[in-house]
Design a protein around this motif. Sequence first.
Motif, PDB file in Angstrom:
ATOM      1  N   LEU A 175      10.654  38.070 -18.809  1.00 40.61           N
ATOM      2  CA  LEU A 175       9.389  37.903 -18.103  1.00 40.61           C
ATOM      3  C   LEU A 175       8.183  38.330 -18.932  1.00 40.61           C
ATOM      4  CD1 LEU A 175      10.240  39.075 -14.468  1.00 40.61           C
ATOM      5  CD2 LEU A 175      10.022  36.743 -15.314  1.00 40.61           C
ATOM      6  N   PHE A 176       8.328  39.401 -19.709  1.00 36.40           N
ATOM      7  CA  PHE A 176       7.162  40.007 -20.349  1.00 36.40           C
ATOM      8  C   PHE A 176       7.054  39.725 -21.843  1.00 36.40           C
ATOM      9  CE2 PHE A 176       7.951  42.589 -16.580  1.00 36.40           C
ATOM     10  CZ  PHE A 176       6.691  42.639 -16.014  1.00 36.40           C
ATOM     11  N   THR A 178       8.098  36.569 -23.330  1.00 32.84           N
ATOM     12  CA  THR A 178       8.168  35.137 -23.647  1.00 32.84           C
ATOM     13  C   THR A 178       7.004  34.408 -22.990  1.00 32.84           C
ATOM     14  OG1 THR A 178       9.538  34.585 -21.719  1.00 32.84           O
ATOM     15  CG2 THR A 178      10.689  35.261 -23.736  1.00 32.84           C
ATOM     16  N   PRO A 179       6.482  33.362 -23.635  1.00 34.31           N
ATOM     17  CA  PRO A 179       5.395  32.589 -23.006  1.00 34.31           C
ATOM     18  C   PRO A 179       5.793  31.988 -21.665  1.00 34.31           C
ATOM     19  CG  PRO A 179       5.577  32.073 -25.346  1.00 34.31           C
ATOM     20  CD  PRO A 179       6.772  32.909 -25.006  1.00 34.31           C
ATOM     21  N   THR A 180       7.046  31.553 -21.563  1.00 32.32           N
ATOM     22  CA  THR A 180       7.497  30.999 -20.282  1.00 32.32           C
ATOM     23  C   THR A 180       7.491  32.066 -19.191  1.00 32.32           C
ATOM     24  OG1 THR A 180       8.919  29.451 -21.490  1.00 32.32           O
ATOM     25  CG2 THR A 180       9.350  29.734 -19.142  1.00 32.32           C
ATOM     26  N   TRP A 182       5.514  34.656 -19.112  1.00 29.00           N
ATOM     27  CA  TRP A 182       4.114  34.923 -18.746  1.00 29.00           C
ATOM     28  C   TRP A 182       3.602  33.869 -17.763  1.00 29.00           C
ATOM     29  CZ3 TRP A 182       2.643  35.349 -24.617  1.00 29.00           C
ATOM     30  CH2 TRP A 182       3.212  36.524 -25.130  1.00 29.00           C
ATOM     31  N   ALA A 183       3.947  32.613 -18.042  1.00 33.13           N
ATOM     32  CA  ALA A 183       3.513  31.539 -17.138  1.00 33.13           C
ATOM     33  C   ALA A 183       4.136  31.707 -15.755  1.00 33.13           C
ATOM     34  CB  ALA A 183       3.882  30.181 -17.732  1.00 33.13           C
ATOM     35  N   LEU A 185       5.080  34.568 -14.370  1.00 31.93           N
ATOM     36  CA  LEU A 185       4.423  35.695 -13.705  1.00 31.93           C
ATOM     37  C   LEU A 185       3.054  35.294 -13.163  1.00 31.93           C
ATOM     38  CD1 LEU A 185       5.273  38.678 -16.096  1.00 31.93           C
ATOM     39  CD2 LEU A 185       6.115  38.312 -13.772  1.00 31.93           C
ATOM     40  N   LEU A 186       2.311  34.529 -13.953  1.00 30.71           N
ATOM     41  CA  LEU A 186       0.980  34.114 -13.511  1.00 30.71           C
ATOM     42  C   LEU A 186       1.067  33.204 -12.290  1.00 30.71           C
ATOM     43  CD1 LEU A 186      -2.072  33.986 -13.912  1.00 30.71           C
ATOM     44  CD2 LEU A 186      -1.713  32.092 -15.519  1.00 30.71           C
ATOM     45  N   SER A 189       2.410  35.083  -9.252  1.00 34.75           N
ATOM     46  CA  SER A 189       1.418  36.012  -8.703  1.00 34.75           C
ATOM     47  C   SER A 189       0.367  35.279  -7.879  1.00 34.75           C
ATOM     48  CB  SER A 189       0.747  36.791  -9.838  1.00 34.75           C
ATOM     49  OG  SER A 189       1.690  37.575 -10.542  1.00 34.75           O
TER      50      SER A 189
END
Length: 293
Positions: A175-176, A178-180, A182-183, A185-186, A189
């Motif tokens: 989750l924290f 890798t770019p995937t 981050w996407a 999580l965004l 959220s």
Amino acid sequence: MLSDRTDPPPPDNPHAAGVIPKVVPPLPRQNLRARNLPWRTAFDWLRAGWSDLWTNPLPSLLYGAGVFALSILVVWGLFQFRYEYALFPALAGFMVIGPLIANGLYEKSRRLELGEEVGLAGMILVRPRSGYQALFMGVLLLGLFLLWLRAAVLIYALFFGMVAFPGTDELIPMLFLTPTGWALLLTGSVVGALFAAFAFAISVFAVPMLLTERADALSAMGISMAMVWANLPVMLAWGATVMGLFLVSVATAFIGLVLVFPVLGHATWHAYRNIRTDDRQTGESERMFIRPA
């Protein structure tokens, strides 16, 4: 000799053919639910909730301890039955059903307001004035919570495909780092915030309303949303306060719920009483759907 000719009516005559009447601006309409409260009023509610907590504190603290135990039980069950992937959605879903769980705290604050005493049994065995409508609202909020869980699974599949959840050991790097992730999580959220905001708006005042007034669940939820919208600045501040204190509780492994949950429950009652004043109590004109039994 009189002429048969008829003079045309003056151009400012609204009854003249082909003449558009002047546009009259609508009269200003007062929003009866707007209290024009400053955002700092949210802290007044918090102080009032703190005061209610320490007025006969044992029932409130035991109530908070019960919520803490329930939270630990839910987290344990998720890990025990290999549903770790639902942990974060379940934490966000707590904001959906939280107002319903706090019903006993509203009852204590209500009785304190009337100068009555209340024990833990009176807080747990609450009899809402709206009867079965409170249960119906609980079913609706539970359905919204399950819908959010399904949406969370779909968001995970959207970013990582139809693959099994990797487990808690790989969760943090995935989750924290890798770019995937981050996407994910965004997006999660944002969607979770929309679910939480909607649930907050329809339930924050609806649950206390069903406790004290004879109204149906759908009308109570609609009125609650209208009250939130009409007092948006202070309700945004209150929502941020609730979210911040809940995150503090999560950071303390839910131990903070023993204290935080009762304070927020009592404070929400004072928010309801501050905005839903006596002269605005529900009348026949505000019942939008059905009459409760």
